[in-house]
Scaffold this active site. Structure first.
Site, PDB file in Angstrom:
ATOM      1  N   CYS A  58       0.825  -1.219   0.000  1.00  0.00           N
ATOM      2  CA  CYS A  58       0.000   0.000   0.000  1.00  0.00           C
ATOM      3  C   CYS A  58       0.850   1.256   0.000  1.00  0.00           C
ATOM      4  O   CYS A  58       0.442   2.283  -0.563  1.00  0.00           O
ATOM      5  CB  CYS A  58      -0.959  -0.009   1.177  1.00  0.00           C
ATOM      6  SG  CYS A  58      -0.167  -0.097   2.799  1.00  0.00           S
TER       7      CYS A  58
ATOM      8  N   HIS B 147      -1.671   1.472   7.344  1.00  0.00           N
ATOM      9  CA  HIS B 147      -2.236   1.316   6.002  1.00  0.00           C
ATOM     10  C   HIS B 147      -2.319   2.687   5.334  1.00  0.00           C
ATOM     11  O   HIS B 147      -2.877   3.629   5.898  1.00  0.00           O
ATOM     12  CB  HIS B 147      -3.617   0.674   6.066  1.00  0.00           C
ATOM     13  CG  HIS B 147      -4.225   0.424   4.720  1.00  0.00           C
ATOM     14  ND1 HIS B 147      -3.640  -0.405   3.788  1.00  0.00           N
ATOM     15  CD2 HIS B 147      -5.353   0.907   4.138  1.00  0.00           C
ATOM     16  CE1 HIS B 147      -4.386  -0.430   2.693  1.00  0.00           C
ATOM     17  NE2 HIS B 147      -5.416   0.360   2.891  1.00  0.00           N
TER      18      HIS B 147
END
Length: 568
Positions: free
Chosen positions: A187, A445
């Site tokens: 990510c 994230h």
């Protein structure tokens, strides 16, 4: 005629023990390299010192192969991460990263206290290499079908040539299976590349810049033809391309673990700019005291919270306070400004919320004074950094500008007698940077917000109301006593000329097939986000009523991308 027996003198003697050819002992045995396997014909037979390697090792197996291992009635599937010798083991061993957790003997890549590779806890398994077989789920499938089974059915083409970013957001770029598909902690890379290239061409020159070495040239080609061009042309990049790009980056850079581990975007950017593309640093700072010039790629704001700090400061104010406190100036106007908000690591934040300013005014930060007198809107002759630092006046520049008479009047106040206004010897025009993207992080994230021009509405006039002043002179002549600063009125006029919309990108928004499946990226529209950002007072007082995508932006903002305004 009797046949004589051969005498002992003519008899052929067997070699004595001193002349006997000794078989190689286990201590002198040559260890096999990790990529080569034992071969029966190269091993001595019937030797107690050197046991014969198993004859059924699959010579096609190497690090990165998809394999399966049977342990009794249970079959484990995973990726071959390591091949070599383990202490106390007779044969060549393999280290696997499994698709599912096992406990025991699952671990994170350590064996007997020594780390051989890294993977999530309870996902590593060490076994003999001859127990591994190619994953039969992929054996009979053609290449494209293997990709679809492992990464999903969405096509991700390779596009050569030049593809410009879209001028406006459209349906092709929105929805599920849009953006860059994430895979194995990617990510940080997905969000950074989406912010850099999806809707902006400021950094396109790295796609054609001269690079050194064949690996860096292949990285450049993959980035352009397999990531940037497909992203702009069709709105989607498959994880198979990103996996190859990560492997290449790991081979070429000094930053280890890029192929499987999670990294920070600033680490990735420094690798791209300095090691892969070897480009000139993006920013040049000048020390106001010594005149020394420094060059960096990213501006990290380092501040301590003080009594004047707002509970939700804007990036314009944070940048200005940082430059004034450090006596810094921009040596030259940047084309791209990567601005990291104050925080320490992924967890600690100096401010609970930070509002990304949609525009940055850099005129004062380049050493001059910009705008008009803060009190009367006349031409400025002085600037006062102390007035800015004390936050008595809500000025967004590095020093409050005054005309001669207003400067004298303001500094007659007892609280400002110690101020030292500077002569405005370097008036400068407005230097403006426009917000294009924001990288956010929450629980390790990364996601991206992108600000893109909205498609023009044919039924709406961009000129605004007919009675709205159209020039600076008209503003001064028609509203000489208007308390609103001149810059605020100019901003309102510019907002009517250009409308923006926002999209939110998450490379791992959903998942298909559980542990053995694949991630589904998603791009969503963020209606009314621009309106909230343009009204900081409303956002400050009604934050709890704001939509979730607004809260996530101001709470998790990490890295803001600003590009040069074409009109400044």
């Amino acid at each position: 005629n009797r046949v004589e027996q051969p005498s002992t003198s003519n008899r052929v003697e067997l070699p004595s023990s001193s002349n006997r050819v000794e078989l190689p002992s286990t201590s002198n045995r040559v260890e096999l390299p990790s990529k080569h396997k034992h071969s029966p014909k190269n091993s001595p037979k019937n030797s107690p010192e050197t046991p014969e390697p198993p004859p059924d090792i699959d010579l096609s197996l190497e690090v990165g192969s998809m394999v399966q291992v049977s342990k009794g009635a249970v079959v484990h599937y995973g990726v071959l991460r390591w091949i070599g010798n383990l202490p106390g083991k007779r044969y060549v061993c393999a280290g696997l990263e499994l698709e599912e957790e096992i406990s025991p003997p699952g671990n994170d890549g350590c064996y007997d206290g020594v780390r051989y590779f890294t993977c999530p806890p309870f996902r590593a398994l060490f076994c003999y290499l001859h127990d591994c077989r190619p994953d039969r789920r992929f054996e009979e499938l053609p290449v494209q079908q293997k990709i679809k089974q492992y990464f999903g059915p969405q096509e991700s083409p390779v596009i050569e040539g030049r593809v410009d970013p879209p001028k406006h957001i459209g349906p092709m770029y929105l929805g599920r299976s849009r953006g860059i598909q994430g895979n194995k902690n990617s990510c940080y890379l997905d969000a950074t590349l989406y912010a850099m290239f999806a809707f902006d061409n400021t950094m396109d020159y790295v796609l054609s810049a001269p690079v050194e070495g064949p690996v860096n040239a292949e990285i450049q080609r993959k980035l352009k033809e397999c990531v940037v061009n497909p992203l702009r042309d069709g709105g989607f990049v498959g994880a198979e391309h990103m996996r190859v790009l990560r492997d290449l980056l790991s081979r070429s850079s000094t930053l280890g673990g890029l192929e499987t581990e999670e990294k920070e975007p600033e680490e990735l950017l420094n690798v791209l700019f300095t090691e892969i593309f070897n480009i000139k640093p993006l920013l040049s700072f000048r020390d106001g005291a010594t005149g020394e010039i420094s060059h960096v790629n990213l501006c990290q704001i380092l501040l301590e919270r003080d009594g004047y700090s707002s509970t939700m400061p804007q990036t314009q104010d944070l940048l200005t306070r940082y430059f004034v406190s450090q006596n810094l100036y921009f040596h030259s106007q940047p084309q791209l400004l990567l601005l990291q908000v104050p925080r320490s690591g992924k967890d600690f934040k100096l401010y609970d919320t930070v509002l990304p300013s949609t525009e940055l005014q850099l005129g004062g930060l380049c050493g001059g004074v910009w705008g008009s007198c803060y009190i009367c809107n006349k031409k400025p002759h002085y600037k006062c950094p102390q007035c800015y630092l004390n936050q008595e006046f809500k000025c967004k520049f590095s020093a409050v500008p005054y005309c001669d008479s207003c400067c004298k009047l303001v500094h007659k106040h007892p609280a400002r007698l110690d101020h030292d206004p500077e002569r405005a010897t370097n008036p400068t025009r407005g230097i403006k940077m426009v917000l294009s993207a924001v990288l956010c992080i929450h629980t390790s994230h990364y996601v991206t917000y992108c600000r893109v021009p909205a498609p023009p509405d044919p039924g709406e006039s961009v000129a605004g109301p007919s009675n709205y002043p159209q020039t600076v002179d008209e503003l001064l002549s028609t509203t000489p006593t208007d308390p609103a600063p001149l810059q605020q009125q100019q901003q309102q006029q510019q907002q009517q000329q250009q409308q923006y919309c926002w999209v939110f990108f998450d490379s791992m928004a959903d998942r298909e097939g559980g542990i053995g499946g694949y991630n589904i990226p998603q791009v969503q529209e963020c209606p009314e986000l621009e309106e909230w950002l343009q009204n900081p007072a409303k956002l400050l007082h009604e934050k709890d009523r704001a939509p979730d995508f607004v809260k996530r932006l101001i709470e998790d903002a990490l890295l803001c991308f600003y590009t040069k305004d074409e009109n400044s």
